[in-house]
Design an enzyme around this catalytic site. Structure first.
Site, PDB file in Angstrom:
ATOM      1  N   TRP A   1       0.214   4.365  -9.197  1.00 43.20           N
ATOM      2  CA  TRP A   1       0.605   5.242  -8.090  1.00 43.20           C
ATOM      3  C   TRP A   1       1.980   5.843  -8.331  1.00 43.20           C
ATOM      4  O   TRP A   1       2.218   7.012  -8.000  1.00 43.20           O
ATOM      5  CB  TRP A   1       0.519   4.530  -6.750  1.00 43.20           C
ATOM      6  CG  TRP A   1      -0.909   4.260  -6.379  1.00 43.20           C
ATOM      7  CD1 TRP A   1      -1.501   3.033  -6.212  1.00 43.20           C
ATOM      8  CD2 TRP A   1      -1.955   5.234  -6.162  1.00 43.20           C
ATOM      9  NE1 TRP A   1      -2.836   3.204  -5.910  1.00 43.20           N
ATOM     10  CE2 TRP A   1      -3.140   4.522  -5.879  1.00 43.20           C
ATOM     11  CE3 TRP A   1      -1.997   6.627  -6.203  1.00 43.20           C
ATOM     12  CZ2 TRP A   1      -4.357   5.177  -5.614  1.00 43.20           C
ATOM     13  CZ3 TRP A   1      -3.211   7.266  -5.943  1.00 43.20           C
ATOM     14  CH2 TRP A   1      -4.369   6.548  -5.657  1.00 43.20           C
TER      15      TRP A   1
ATOM     16  N   LYS B   1      -5.467   1.532   4.187  1.00 34.33           N
ATOM     17  CA  LYS B   1      -5.320   0.167   3.689  1.00 34.33           C
ATOM     18  C   LYS B   1      -4.940  -0.771   4.830  1.00 34.33           C
ATOM     19  O   LYS B   1      -5.679  -1.675   5.158  1.00 34.33           O
ATOM     20  CB  LYS B   1      -4.270   0.102   2.578  1.00 34.33           C
ATOM     21  CG  LYS B   1      -4.773   0.509   1.195  1.00 34.33           C
ATOM     22  CD  LYS B   1      -4.680   1.970   0.928  1.00 34.33           C
ATOM     23  CE  LYS B   1      -5.253   2.355  -0.429  1.00 34.33           C
ATOM     24  NZ  LYS B   1      -4.495   3.378  -1.098  1.00 34.33           N
TER      25      LYS B   1
ATOM     26  N   ASP C   1       6.609   4.725  -1.006  1.00 32.87           N
ATOM     27  CA  ASP C   1       5.168   4.864  -0.779  1.00 32.87           C
ATOM     28  C   ASP C   1       4.644   3.487  -0.384  1.00 32.87           C
ATOM     29  O   ASP C   1       4.360   2.650  -1.239  1.00 32.87           O
ATOM     30  CB  ASP C   1       4.484   5.363  -2.062  1.00 32.87           C
ATOM     31  CG  ASP C   1       2.961   5.364  -1.934  1.00 32.87           C
ATOM     32  OD1 ASP C   1       2.434   5.031  -0.848  1.00 32.87           O
ATOM     33  OD2 ASP C   1       2.298   5.688  -2.951  1.00 32.87           O
TER      34      ASP C   1
HETATM   35  C1  LIG Z   1      -4.203   4.416  -1.904  1.00 37.47           C
HETATM   36  C2  LIG Z   1      -2.837   4.742  -2.354  1.00 37.47           C
HETATM   37  C3  LIG Z   1      -2.435   6.073  -2.562  1.00 37.47           C
HETATM   38  C4  LIG Z   1      -3.369   7.246  -2.391  1.00 37.47           C
HETATM   39  O1  LIG Z   1      -3.625   7.454  -1.073  1.00 37.47           O
HETATM   40  P1  LIG Z   1      -4.510   8.721  -0.590  1.00 37.47           P
HETATM   41  O2  LIG Z   1      -4.453   8.535   0.890  1.00 37.47           O
HETATM   42  O3  LIG Z   1      -5.864   8.549  -1.183  1.00 37.47           O
HETATM   43  O4  LIG Z   1      -3.839   9.939  -1.054  1.00 37.47           O
HETATM   44  C5  LIG Z   1      -1.125   6.308  -2.944  1.00 37.47           C
HETATM   45  N1  LIG Z   1      -0.266   5.302  -3.117  1.00 37.47           N
HETATM   46  C6  LIG Z   1      -0.625   4.016  -2.944  1.00 37.47           C
HETATM   47  C7  LIG Z   1       0.387   2.931  -3.154  1.00 37.47           C
HETATM   48  C8  LIG Z   1      -1.913   3.692  -2.549  1.00 37.47           C
HETATM   49  O5  LIG Z   1      -2.268   2.421  -2.368  1.00 37.47           O
END
Ligand SMILES: *Cc1c(COP(=O)(O)O)cnc(C)c1O
Length: 361
Positions: free
Chosen positions: A102, A196, A172
């Site tokens: 990521w 999540k 993030d």
């Molecule tokens: C799932 C995830 C993403 C991507 O998220 P989207 O909502 O599909 O764009 C980005 N960063 C992390 C750490 C994630 O777990």
């Protein structure tokens, strides 16, 4: 009937109590004559639902009043772009910490807008650890420092909040937000895709310090300017109304778990159960991540012989333990233990793993 437990990485398990509550209220919300899905986002019912979701989130995280909360769309992936678009504010570069898949995507997107200085990277260790903070090569004139507190695919989680000497810190938090208490005042901006630890896919939560607003690149769409969303209380356009409602129910449920301090105790216990099982398996199971950087939320592990992967997945599925296959980029297994995964789910997984190892060891 076997109880089912969903270990998927996202979209992921929701609290059962929240699903039941949503089911009760699905066709008609609180005598309004409408489902939440059918309401005008500007009507008083939905405005109330959204205000409640925001105030619950503020209470859970103790968000200071000089931070704005936004309910957006586009996922964490759109934030990879919105962060540089908004936070460069005349500067030409930003610092990024690379701890896995990521981080790499965030870096690739940022390179379209600015000079990215990868100030530290876990690549040499195959992303099995968090780079020691003393080794980071931060730049004093960076517009911001971006990192990924929990790498969902690699299962690497920071055991500390970086010190950036006053440069705005951007995180993030898609796969770790609300898993434990957090000092929001250490951050310039936090973002998270909901699917999540917050609710259904389609909602992205952004928490941003007020003084960072207003500097978006002028050539970019208005939809990508945080200030537009702040000025319109996340209603510049139609917000993802149903996911916001569901997130509100999840926030209420979290309060019932003892807030984030209560949740942290539960999450730590769940993670310890699984890591102990891996450590005590005599090498049958291995987790590649260094002990200090092991994630509470996503636990990757491999079996001592790859040929056992298929039987492991088939048998675990039969036992009601779903979605344990690791990400295609790393292989092996991954068990995601988000807030909504009950402790009994982890206990069931651990007894399955012990039994499987006995039979195939
Ligand atoms: C799932 C995830 C993403 C991507 O998220 P989207 O909502 O599909 O764009 C980005 N960063 C992390 C750490 C994630 O777990």
């Amino acid at each position: 009937m076997t109880q089912i437990f969903n270990f998927g990485a996202g979209p992921a398990v929701m609290p059962q109590a929240v699903l039941r509550k949503a089911q009760e209220e699905l066709a008609e919300w609180h005598g309004s004559g409408m489902s939440v899905m059918e309401m005008s986002h500007r009507g008083k019912e939905f405005m109330g639902i959204m205000a409640h979701a925001e105030s619950s989130l503020r209470a859970l995280l103790g968000i200071p009043s000089h931070y704005k909360v936004l309910f957006l769309q586009g996922g964490a992936s759109l934030q990879f772009a919105m962060v540089p678009i908004n936070l460069l504010r005349g500067k030409t570069g930003a610092d990024y910490i690379n701890t896995g898949e990521w981080s790499k995507k965030a870096i690739a997107e940022a390179r379209r807008f600015c000079d990215v200085n990868v100030a530290a990277s876990g690549e040499a260790d195959k992303f099995t650890d968090v780079p020691a903070e003393e080794t980071w090569k931060l730049k004093a004139d960076a517009a911001f420092v971006h990192y990924t507190p929990n790498e969902t695919i690699g299962g690497v989680e920071f055991p500390f909040i970086p010190d950036t000497q006053g440069v705005p810190l951007v995180a993030d938090m898609s796969s770790t937000i609300l898993s434990r208490p957090l000092d929001v005042s250490r951050f310039g901006l936090i973002y998270a895709g909901a699917q999540k630890n917050i609710g259904p896919a389609g909602l992205t939560v952004v928490i941003v310090r007020e003084d960072l607003l207003g500097g978006a690149l002028k050539t970019m769409p208005l939809m990508l300017d945080y200030r537009i969303h702040v000025e319109n209380d996340s209603m510049y356009n139609t917000p993802p109304t149903f996911p916001i409602y569901m997130a509100g129910l999840v926030f209420d449920w979290l309060q019932g778990q003892g807030g984030l301090a209560g949740m942290a105790r539960i999450n730590e216990r769940k993670a310890r159960l699984l890591y102990d099982c891996i450590e005590q398996s005599g090498g049958f199971y291995t987790c590649p991540v260094k002990a200090r950087a092991r994630s509470w939320m996503n636990v990757p592990f491999t079996l001592k012989d790859e040929r056992l992967d298929d039987p492991f997945l088939k048998e675990s599925q039969k036992a009601g333990l779903l979605q344990l296959k690791g990400h295609r980029s790393v292989g092996g297994m991954r068990a995601s233990l988000y807030n909504a995964m009950p402790e009994e789910g982890v206990t069931a997984l651990v007894s399955f793993m012990r039994d499987f190892a006995r039979r195939h060891g």
